[in-house]
Write a protein that holds these residues in place. Structure first.
Motif, PDB file in Angstrom:
ATOM      1  N   LYS A  35      25.650  46.432   8.129  1.00  0.00           N
ATOM      2  CA  LYS A  35      26.898  45.672   7.998  1.00  0.00           C
ATOM      3  C   LYS A  35      26.937  44.454   8.927  1.00  0.00           C
ATOM      4  O   LYS A  35      27.704  43.521   8.700  1.00  0.00           O
ATOM      5  N   VAL A  36      26.125  44.484   9.977  1.00  0.00           N
ATOM      6  CA  VAL A  36      26.138  43.391  10.958  1.00  0.00           C
ATOM      7  C   VAL A  36      25.519  42.140  10.345  1.00  0.00           C
ATOM      8  O   VAL A  36      24.355  42.146   9.931  1.00  0.00           O
ATOM      9  N   GLU A  37      26.292  41.084  10.267  1.00  0.00           N
ATOM     10  CA  GLU A  37      25.819  39.833   9.666  1.00  0.00           C
ATOM     11  C   GLU A  37      24.972  39.039  10.676  1.00  0.00           C
ATOM     12  O   GLU A  37      25.398  38.822  11.811  1.00  0.00           O
ATOM     13  N   PRO A  38      23.783  38.610  10.275  1.00  0.00           N
ATOM     14  CA  PRO A  38      22.960  37.801  11.184  1.00  0.00           C
ATOM     15  C   PRO A  38      23.545  36.402  11.349  1.00  0.00           C
ATOM     16  O   PRO A  38      24.266  35.913  10.472  1.00  0.00           O
ATOM     17  N   THR A  39      23.246  35.765  12.447  1.00  0.00           N
ATOM     18  CA  THR A  39      23.697  34.390  12.667  1.00  0.00           C
ATOM     19  C   THR A  39      22.922  33.462  11.729  1.00  0.00           C
ATOM     20  O   THR A  39      21.859  33.828  11.196  1.00  0.00           O
ATOM     21  N   LEU A  40      23.429  32.259  11.527  1.00  0.00           N
ATOM     22  CA  LEU A  40      22.738  31.294  10.666  1.00  0.00           C
ATOM     23  C   LEU A  40      21.358  30.961  11.224  1.00  0.00           C
ATOM     24  O   LEU A  40      20.415  30.689  10.472  1.00  0.00           O
TER      25      LEU A  40
END
Length: 205
Positions: A35-40
């Motif tokens: 669920k943790v979204e990676p940074t751009l």
């Protein structure tokens, strides 16, 4: 007497069951990790990592599976331009292109600096390795890491020739080599200031 025997049997079962439960409980929740979204900045590293058709490495058995398939190659402890430190929270295995890229980066760095070497501080990590690392390093990724796919490694930029000390000249020489392979389309890299290292992810070029 029968009651005593029955009581002992229940207690023994409870102890055994509780110990078995502890052994099977994972230290991570895969659903929460995903669920943790990676940074751009980090997302391209994950995309590159997934391109090698290696599923996320959960534990030792998944690493062993890829080793047995010939997918992972043992990273040398040392080579021209590099040394690998004692690995407490990662494993010295990489996909073949990543292993070869590390050796090429080391060789080029050595040639450009008259024989200097850098230190590799982290290689492939399983999700279980990552759990253990988070216990001693709060900066360790809470989500999926490109280290979890076997094609990323970290290079310290404050340790050269076995000396822990800032060396702007060798740091610049190392980044110049990384920039060269980045422009060639072979790698991605991030300068991680908190860890004083370059996080390098090899592309499936």
């Amino acid at each position: 007497m029968k009651k005593l025997f029955y009581l002992i049997a229940i207690i023994t079962y409870q102890i055994f069951y509780s110990q078995a439960s502890v052994k099977t409980i994972s230290c991570y929740d895969l659903k929460e990790i995903l669920k943790v979204e990676p940074t751009l900045l980090y997302k391209p590293h994950l995309d590159a990592a997934k391109s090698f058709n290696v599923k996320i490495l959960k534990n030792s058995s998944t690493v062993t599976k890829y080793i047995n398939k010939g997918k992972f190659h043992k990273v040398k402890k040392s080579g021209a331009g590099f040394r690998v430190q004692k690995l407490d929270y990662s494993r010295p295995w990489l996909v073949s292109k990543a292993s070869l890229s590390l050796e090429r980066i080391g060789l080029r760095f050595s040639k450009n600096t008259g024989g200097a070497h850098f230190i590799v501080t982290s290689v492939t990590r399983t999700l279980e390795d990552q759990c253990r690392l988070r216990k001693v390093n709060s900066n360790a990724s809470l989500g999926v890491s490109s280290h979890n796919y076997g094609n990323s490694f970290d290079i310290s930029y404050v340790r050269f020739n076995g000396v822990l000390k800032s060396n702007p000249k060798l740091e610049a020489a190392l980044e110049k080599v990384l920039e060269y392979y980045y422009k060639e389309g072979k790698i991605l890299y991030i300068k991680e200031k908190q860890q004083s290292c370059f996080h390098v992810t090899v592309k499936n070029h």
